[in-house]
Design a protein around this motif. Structure first.
Motif, PDB file in Angstrom:
ATOM      1  N   VAL A 153       1.068  43.991 -43.825  1.00  0.00           N
ATOM      2  CA  VAL A 153       1.387  44.491 -42.483  1.00  0.00           C
ATOM      3  C   VAL A 153       0.555  45.725 -42.168  1.00  0.00           C
ATOM      4  N   LEU A 154       0.474  46.654 -43.109  1.00  0.00           N
ATOM      5  CA  LEU A 154      -0.307  47.883 -42.872  1.00  0.00           C
ATOM      6  C   LEU A 154      -1.789  47.581 -42.665  1.00  0.00           C
ATOM      7  N   GLY A 155      -2.264  46.500 -43.276  1.00  0.00           N
ATOM      8  CA  GLY A 155      -3.661  46.116 -43.114  1.00  0.00           C
ATOM      9  C   GLY A 155      -4.012  45.738 -41.683  1.00  0.00           C
ATOM     10  N   PHE A 156      -3.023  45.335 -40.895  1.00  0.00           N
ATOM     11  CA  PHE A 156      -3.260  44.959 -39.506  1.00  0.00           C
ATOM     12  C   PHE A 156      -3.152  46.135 -38.535  1.00  0.00           C
ATOM     13  N   ILE A 157      -2.749  47.289 -39.048  1.00  0.00           N
ATOM     14  CA  ILE A 157      -2.594  48.463 -38.185  1.00  0.00           C
ATOM     15  C   ILE A 157      -3.782  49.394 -38.421  1.00  0.00           C
TER      16      ILE A 157
END
Length: 117
Positions: A65-69
């Protein structure tokens, strides 16, 4: 965070249950699954295997998830990575000491599931 109500009991793997608990965390969900499948009697080992699987899965999902932010996700990841490493080491050491240390929510789930496997 608390300790579960069961002590290290004899492991069907032939390995000291404290060492088996430590090894359940060693490669995250991989060794967690191995010990969950192999262990036939020790709730202590099953608990640590299940908690290892859950913690590993949680960190994988969080990192995805953090990779998409952009930027913020990367910065939060920089903070969570060393914290995750410290948690990994702490859980292994606690298992080696014979403690069934329960993480919030995950530990309760792992304890409940350890009775079913």
């Amino acid at each position: 965070m608390s300790s579960a109500s069961f002590e290290p009991d004899r492991s069907s793997t032939g390995i000291d249950p404290k060492v088996a608990g430590l090894l359940a965390y060693f490669l995250g969900f991989i060794t967690g699954i191995i010990f969950l499948v192999v262990e036939k009697q020790s709730r202590f080992v099953k608990f640590h295997a299940l908690q290892s699987i859950a913690v590993s899965a949680l960190f994988i999902v969080i990192n995805l998830v953090l990779g998409f932010i952009p930027v913020i996700g990367w910065l939060v990841g920089l903070i969570l990575t060393p914290l995750g490493f410290i948690l990994w080491i702490a859980l292994m050491l606690l298992a080696l000491q014979g403690k069934s240390f329960k993480l919030p929510y995950i530990g309760d789930w792992a304890e409940q599931q350890s009775y079913k496997f």
